[in-house]
Design a protein around this motif. Structure first.
Motif, PDB file in Angstrom:
ATOM      1  N   MET A 232      -1.794  10.834  16.042  1.00 47.60           N
ATOM      2  CA  MET A 232      -1.299   9.521  15.696  1.00 47.60           C
ATOM      3  C   MET A 232      -0.455   9.638  14.423  1.00 47.60           C
ATOM      4  SD  MET A 232      -3.407   6.036  15.022  1.00 47.60           S
ATOM      5  CE  MET A 232      -3.692   5.922  16.768  1.00 47.60           C
ATOM      6  N   THR A 233       0.659   8.974  14.407  1.00 45.00           N
ATOM      7  CA  THR A 233       1.580   9.014  13.272  1.00 45.00           C
ATOM      8  C   THR A 233       1.030   8.234  12.099  1.00 45.00           C
ATOM      9  OG1 THR A 233       3.443   9.154  14.788  1.00 45.00           O
ATOM     10  CG2 THR A 233       3.932   8.496  12.540  1.00 45.00           C
ATOM     11  N   THR A 234       1.220   8.795  10.925  1.00 39.82           N
ATOM     12  CA  THR A 234       0.856   8.120   9.685  1.00 39.82           C
ATOM     13  C   THR A 234       2.136   7.599   9.061  1.00 39.82           C
ATOM     14  OG1 THR A 234      -0.996   9.651   9.350  1.00 39.82           O
ATOM     15  CG2 THR A 234      -0.239   8.399   7.430  1.00 39.82           C
ATOM     16  N   GLY A 235       2.154   6.302   8.768  1.00 39.13           N
ATOM     17  CA  GLY A 235       3.293   5.701   8.091  1.00 39.13           C
ATOM     18  C   GLY A 235       3.032   5.647   6.600  1.00 39.13           C
ATOM     19  N   ILE A 236       4.092   5.724   5.824  1.00 36.38           N
ATOM     20  CA  ILE A 236       3.965   5.540   4.374  1.00 36.38           C
ATOM     21  C   ILE A 236       5.094   4.649   3.885  1.00 36.38           C
ATOM     22  CG2 ILE A 236       2.791   7.727   3.941  1.00 36.38           C
ATOM     23  CD1 ILE A 236       5.446   8.798   2.793  1.00 36.38           C
ATOM     24  N   ALA A 237       4.825   3.978   2.778  1.00 37.74           N
ATOM     25  CA  ALA A 237       5.840   3.143   2.122  1.00 37.74           C
ATOM     26  C   ALA A 237       5.530   3.093   0.633  1.00 37.74           C
ATOM     27  CB  ALA A 237       5.837   1.728   2.699  1.00 37.74           C
ATOM     28  N   LEU A 238       6.568   3.002  -0.161  1.00 38.85           N
ATOM     29  CA  LEU A 238       6.437   2.801  -1.600  1.00 38.85           C
ATOM     30  C   LEU A 238       6.611   1.320  -1.896  1.00 38.85           C
ATOM     31  CD1 LEU A 238       7.003   5.889  -1.457  1.00 38.85           C
ATOM     32  CD2 LEU A 238       8.061   5.632  -3.689  1.00 38.85           C
ATOM     33  N   PHE A 239       5.947   0.852  -2.975  1.00 41.23           N
ATOM     34  CA  PHE A 239       6.105  -0.545  -3.370  1.00 41.23           C
ATOM     35  C   PHE A 239       5.885  -0.667  -4.871  1.00 41.23           C
ATOM     36  CE2 PHE A 239       1.734   0.118  -2.107  1.00 41.23           C
ATOM     37  CZ  PHE A 239       0.952  -0.627  -2.979  1.00 41.23           C
ATOM     38  N   ASP A 240       6.605  -1.585  -5.469  1.00 41.26           N
ATOM     39  CA  ASP A 240       6.522  -1.788  -6.912  1.00 41.26           C
ATOM     40  C   ASP A 240       5.391  -2.739  -7.264  1.00 41.26           C
ATOM     41  OD1 ASP A 240       8.656  -0.105  -7.546  1.00 41.26           O
ATOM     42  OD2 ASP A 240      10.107  -1.678  -7.096  1.00 41.26           O
ATOM     43  N   THR A 241       4.736  -2.448  -8.399  1.00 45.13           N
ATOM     44  CA  THR A 241       3.667  -3.295  -8.925  1.00 45.13           C
ATOM     45  C   THR A 241       3.857  -3.422 -10.434  1.00 45.13           C
ATOM     46  OG1 THR A 241       2.085  -1.548  -9.516  1.00 45.13           O
ATOM     47  CG2 THR A 241       2.092  -2.279  -7.206  1.00 45.13           C
TER      48      THR A 241
ATOM     49  N   TRP B 138      -0.775   4.534   6.251  1.00 47.64           N
ATOM     50  CA  TRP B 138      -1.551   3.827   7.264  1.00 47.64           C
ATOM     51  C   TRP B 138      -1.393   4.480   8.631  1.00 47.64           C
ATOM     52  CZ3 TRP B 138       3.123   2.207   5.426  1.00 47.64           C
ATOM     53  CH2 TRP B 138       4.135   2.002   6.355  1.00 47.64           C
ATOM     54  N   ARG B 139      -2.378   4.164   9.474  1.00 45.12           N
ATOM     55  CA  ARG B 139      -2.342   4.473  10.902  1.00 45.12           C
ATOM     56  C   ARG B 139      -2.642   3.173  11.635  1.00 45.12           C
ATOM     57  NH1 ARG B 139      -6.405   8.795   9.776  1.00 45.12           N
ATOM     58  NH2 ARG B 139      -5.216  10.394   8.715  1.00 45.12           N
ATOM     59  N   ALA B 140      -2.697   3.234  12.929  1.00 44.54           N
ATOM     60  CA  ALA B 140      -2.908   2.026  13.727  1.00 44.54           C
ATOM     61  C   ALA B 140      -4.191   1.286  13.355  1.00 44.54           C
ATOM     62  CB  ALA B 140      -2.911   2.364  15.215  1.00 44.54           C
ATOM     63  N   ALA B 141      -5.260   2.014  13.013  1.00 45.38           N
ATOM     64  CA  ALA B 141      -6.550   1.387  12.729  1.00 45.38           C
ATOM     65  C   ALA B 141      -6.640   0.777  11.335  1.00 45.38           C
ATOM     66  CB  ALA B 141      -7.682   2.393  12.916  1.00 45.38           C
ATOM     67  N   GLY B 142      -5.754   1.166  10.421  1.00 48.66           N
ATOM     68  CA  GLY B 142      -5.799   0.612   9.073  1.00 48.66           C
ATOM     69  C   GLY B 142      -5.237   1.571   8.045  1.00 48.66           C
ATOM     70  N   ILE B 143      -5.443   1.215   6.797  1.00 50.48           N
ATOM     71  CA  ILE B 143      -4.915   1.998   5.683  1.00 50.48           C
ATOM     72  C   ILE B 143      -5.752   3.271   5.521  1.00 50.48           C
ATOM     73  CG2 ILE B 143      -4.589   2.000   3.177  1.00 50.48           C
ATOM     74  CD1 ILE B 143      -3.976  -0.979   3.426  1.00 50.48           C
ATOM     75  N   VAL B 144      -5.066   4.383   5.279  1.00 48.59           N
ATOM     76  CA  VAL B 144      -5.748   5.659   5.073  1.00 48.59           C
ATOM     77  C   VAL B 144      -5.549   6.197   3.657  1.00 48.59           C
ATOM     78  CG1 VAL B 144      -5.752   6.330   7.496  1.00 48.59           C
ATOM     79  CG2 VAL B 144      -3.807   6.974   6.057  1.00 48.59           C
ATOM     80  N   GLY B 145      -4.580   5.645   2.922  1.00 48.09           N
ATOM     81  CA  GLY B 145      -4.333   6.142   1.577  1.00 48.09           C
ATOM     82  C   GLY B 145      -3.580   5.148   0.719  1.00 48.09           C
ATOM     83  N   VAL B 146      -3.901   5.150  -0.568  1.00 53.28           N
ATOM     84  CA  VAL B 146      -3.171   4.388  -1.578  1.00 53.28           C
ATOM     85  C   VAL B 146      -2.938   5.348  -2.737  1.00 53.28           C
ATOM     86  CG1 VAL B 146      -3.256   2.484  -3.240  1.00 53.28           C
ATOM     87  CG2 VAL B 146      -4.149   2.154  -0.926  1.00 53.28           C
TER      88      VAL B 146
ATOM     89  N   PRO C 170       0.412  -6.407   9.030  1.00 57.15           N
ATOM     90  CA  PRO C 170      -0.896  -6.278   8.356  1.00 57.15           C
ATOM     91  C   PRO C 170      -0.828  -5.369   7.131  1.00 57.15           C
ATOM     92  CG  PRO C 170      -1.122  -5.879  10.724  1.00 57.15           C
ATOM     93  CD  PRO C 170       0.339  -5.973  10.427  1.00 57.15           C
ATOM     94  N   ILE C 171      -0.012  -4.341   7.188  1.00 57.97           N
ATOM     95  CA  ILE C 171       0.123  -3.429   6.053  1.00 57.97           C
ATOM     96  C   ILE C 171       0.911  -4.109   4.937  1.00 57.97           C
ATOM     97  CG2 ILE C 171       0.947  -1.168   5.291  1.00 57.97           C
ATOM     98  CD1 ILE C 171      -1.495  -1.213   7.336  1.00 57.97           C
ATOM     99  N   GLN C 172       1.904  -4.900   5.299  1.00 53.14           N
ATOM    100  CA  GLN C 172       2.654  -5.642   4.281  1.00 53.14           C
ATOM    101  C   GLN C 172       1.748  -6.635   3.561  1.00 53.14           C
ATOM    102  OE1 GLN C 172       5.935  -5.068   3.199  1.00 53.14           O
ATOM    103  NE2 GLN C 172       5.083  -6.315   1.553  1.00 53.14           N
ATOM    104  N   ARG C 173       0.822  -7.270   4.298  1.00 55.25           N
ATOM    105  CA  ARG C 173      -0.144  -8.183   3.651  1.00 55.25           C
ATOM    106  C   ARG C 173      -1.030  -7.399   2.676  1.00 55.25           C
ATOM    107  NH1 ARG C 173       0.054 -10.464   8.677  1.00 55.25           N
ATOM    108  NH2 ARG C 173      -1.809  -9.426   9.444  1.00 55.25           N
TER     109      ARG C 173
END
Length: 178
Positions: free
Chosen positions: A1-10, A19-27, A56-59
Motif C-alpha cells: 500500500m502506498t504511503t502518502g506524505i505532505a508538508l504543512f506550516d505551523t 498516511w495510508r488508507a487506514a490512517g496516519i502513520v507518521g508525523v 480526512p488527512i487534511q482535517r
C-alpha cells in the motif's frame, strides 16, 4: 500500500505527515528546514510519495496546525494506522494518547498502568520510537520526579518544553508567583 506524505506550516515551523488508507502513520515535527523535515520523514517511510492529502488527512493537518497554534485539542479523533508497530508500543501509545493537554504522566505511571511496574525504561524506549508526536503526545510523559526526560523529535527537550508550555502544563507555562 502506498504511503502518502505532505508538508504543512505551523506556528512551530514546517511539519510533515505520512498516511495510508487506514490512517496516519507518521508525523514529523519541524527540523532545521522544510527539506530536513521531509528527509527525516522519508527516512522513516522510504516508499512514501508526496501528494495532496485526501480530506480526512487534511482535517488532521488542520487539527495539528490549530493545536500547535494554541487552540488545544486532544487530537484523539484522528485515525491512526499502527500496522507493523510492536504490540507493547501500541499499548504504550494508547495510554499516552489518553493524556489530556496540560497534564502529564511519568514513564513509571504508564508502566504501572500496563501492569509492568518495572518497565519504565521500556516505556521510554517505546516513546522514543513514537512515529506520531503530538497526535500521540509523548511530550506529556516525564521522567520520575517531574524531570523532563528525553524527546527524540527535532529540537529535543527544548521542543518538549515548548509543547508543554504551549499546553499550559503546570511548571512549564507562564511563571506563577505563589
Amino acid at each position: 500500500m502506498t504511503t502518502g506524505i505532505a508538508l504543512f506550516d505551523t506556528a512551530l515551523g514546517t511539519c510533515a505527515i505520512a498516511w495510508r488508507a487506514a490512517g496516519i502513520v507518521g508525523v514529523q515535527l519541524p527540523e532545521g528546514s522544510p527539506e530536513s523535515t521531509r528527509q527525516r520523514l522519508e527516512h522513516c517511510f522510504p516508499d512514501a510519495v508526496e501528494h495532496q492529502p485526501p480530506a480526512p488527512i487534511q482535517r488532521a493537518i488542520d487539527g495539528i496546525r490549530e493545536h500547535l497554534g494554541g487552540a488545544l485539542d486532544d487530537l484523539r479523533w484522528i485515525d491512526l494506522d499502527f500496522e507493523g508497530i510492536p504490540e507493547f508500543d501500541c499499548h504504550v501509545y494508547d495510554i499516552t494518547r489518553a493524556i489530556d493537554p496540560g497534564t502529564t504522566l511519568t514513564y513509571g505511571d504508564i508502566a504501572a498502568e500496563l501492569g509492568k511496574p518495572g518497565a519504565a525504561q521500556a516505556v521510554g524506549q517505546a516513546l522514543g520510537r513514537n512515529p506520531l508526536p503530538v497526535v500521540i503526545p509523548c511530550h506529556r510523559v516525564l521522567a520520575a520526579g517531574g524531570q523532563v526526560g528525553g524527546f527524540s523529535a527535532g529540537g529535543g527537550t527544548l521542543t518538549k518544553r515548548e509543547l508543554l508550555a504551549l499546553e499550559h502544563t503546570p511548571g512549564f507555562d507562564d511563571p506563577v508567583l505563589f
